[in-house]
Write a protein that holds these residues in place. Structure first.
Motif, mmCIF file in Angstrom:
data_model
loop_
_atom_site.group_PDB
_atom_site.id
_atom_site.type_symbol
_atom_site.label_atom_id
_atom_site.label_comp_id
_atom_site.label_asym_id
_atom_site.label_seq_id
_atom_site.Cartn_x
_atom_site.Cartn_y
_atom_site.Cartn_z
ATOM 1 N N GLU A 1 0.839 -1.185 0.000
ATOM 2 C CA GLU A 1 0.000 0.000 0.000
ATOM 3 C C GLU A 1 0.879 1.242 0.000
ATOM 4 O O GLU A 1 2.016 1.194 0.491
ATOM 5 C CB GLU A 1 -0.972 0.019 1.181
ATOM 6 N N ALA A 2 0.351 2.322 -0.581
ATOM 7 C CA ALA A 2 1.126 3.555 -0.672
ATOM 8 C C ALA A 2 0.187 4.738 -0.777
ATOM 9 O O ALA A 2 -0.923 4.619 -1.291
ATOM 10 C CB ALA A 2 2.039 3.505 -1.887
ATOM 11 N N GLU A 3 0.660 5.884 -0.303
ATOM 12 C CA GLU A 3 -0.117 7.107 -0.406
ATOM 13 C C GLU A 3 -0.077 7.604 -1.855
ATOM 14 O O GLU A 3 0.887 7.377 -2.577
ATOM 15 C CB GLU A 3 0.436 8.178 0.535
ATOM 16 N N PHE A 4 -1.141 8.280 -2.224
ATOM 17 C CA PHE A 4 -1.282 8.821 -3.582
ATOM 18 C C PHE A 4 -0.073 9.671 -3.953
ATOM 19 O O PHE A 4 0.451 9.561 -5.074
ATOM 20 C CB PHE A 4 -2.575 9.652 -3.659
ATOM 21 N N THR A 5 0.396 10.496 -3.035
ATOM 22 C CA THR A 5 1.528 11.396 -3.339
ATOM 23 C C THR A 5 2.804 10.598 -3.617
ATOM 24 O O THR A 5 3.608 10.995 -4.460
ATOM 25 C CB THR A 5 1.776 12.390 -2.184
ATOM 26 N N LYS B 1 -9.734 6.803 1.520
ATOM 27 C CA LYS B 1 -9.656 8.266 1.649
ATOM 28 C C LYS B 1 -9.952 8.629 3.091
ATOM 29 O O LYS B 1 -10.960 8.209 3.651
ATOM 30 C CB LYS B 1 -10.655 8.941 0.708
ATOM 31 N N LYS C 1 -5.549 13.279 7.276
ATOM 32 C CA LYS C 1 -4.302 13.118 8.025
ATOM 33 C C LYS C 1 -3.811 14.522 8.352
ATOM 34 O O LYS C 1 -3.521 15.306 7.447
ATOM 35 C CB LYS C 1 -3.279 12.363 7.165
ATOM 36 N N ASN D 1 -6.144 12.652 2.637
ATOM 37 C CA ASN D 1 -5.060 11.712 2.349
ATOM 38 C C ASN D 1 -5.659 10.473 1.682
ATOM 39 O O ASN D 1 -6.592 9.875 2.191
ATOM 40 C CB ASN D 1 -4.342 11.324 3.647
ATOM 41 N N THR D 2 -5.091 10.104 0.531
ATOM 42 C CA THR D 2 -5.565 8.935 -0.203
ATOM 43 C C THR D 2 -4.484 7.873 -0.191
ATOM 44 O O THR D 2 -3.325 8.149 -0.500
ATOM 45 C CB THR D 2 -5.908 9.317 -1.659
ATOM 46 N N THR D 3 -4.880 6.670 0.180
ATOM 47 C CA THR D 3 -3.955 5.538 0.191
ATOM 48 C C THR D 3 -4.498 4.468 -0.747
ATOM 49 O O THR D 3 -5.695 4.191 -0.754
ATOM 50 C CB THR D 3 -3.830 4.962 1.619
ATOM 51 N N CYS D 4 -3.597 3.877 -1.539
ATOM 52 C CA CYS D 4 -3.963 2.798 -2.455
ATOM 53 C C CYS D 4 -3.360 1.503 -1.934
ATOM 54 O O CYS D 4 -2.191 1.474 -1.547
ATOM 55 C CB CYS D 4 -3.442 3.084 -3.859
ATOM 56 N N LYS D 5 -4.170 0.455 -1.950
ATOM 57 C CA LYS D 5 -3.730 -0.838 -1.425
ATOM 58 C C LYS D 5 -4.057 -1.919 -2.448
ATOM 59 O O LYS D 5 -5.189 -1.993 -2.934
ATOM 60 C CB LYS D 5 -4.468 -1.100 -0.108
#
Length: 97
Positions: free
Chosen positions: A26-30, A60, A63, A68-72
């Motif tokens: 998983e990682a943050e969009f940025t 979503k 933070k 903050n958007t995280t993709c997993k």
């Protein structure tokens, strides 16, 4: 006979996103934006396509009062990525014969 390549993963940016997520889960969009050098708009569209087919989950939240958007990556996404890699390996092996 060549195996059909997954059209969802055959896009350069979507494949880059999946390649990142396969290693980090998983990682943050940025983070993904920085690593892929994609624009926020294009990345957002491609993330949505991966989400729609169930290859990734998008979380979503806020933070420090900022969105903050995280993709997993999902189990389905891992399986699709592994199938895609196997298909590419088949293409490479056929070229060596």
């Amino acid at each position: 006979m060549f195996q059909e390549l997954d059209p969802i993963l055959h896009s350069q940016l979507r494949l880059a996103i999946m390649s990142l997520l396969i290693s980090v889960k998983e990682a943050e969009f940025t983070f993904i934006k920085e690593k892929t050098n994609a624009t926020a708009g294009n990345l957002s569209v491609q993330v949505q396509k991966l989400k729609e087919v169930g290859y990734i989950e998008v979380i979503k939240e806020f933070k420090d009062n900022y969105p903050n958007t995280t993709c997993k990556i999902t189990k389905q996404g891992i399986a699709a990525f592994e199938d895609y890699v196997k298909a590419l390996q088949q293409y490479l092996q056929m070229g060596q014969k």
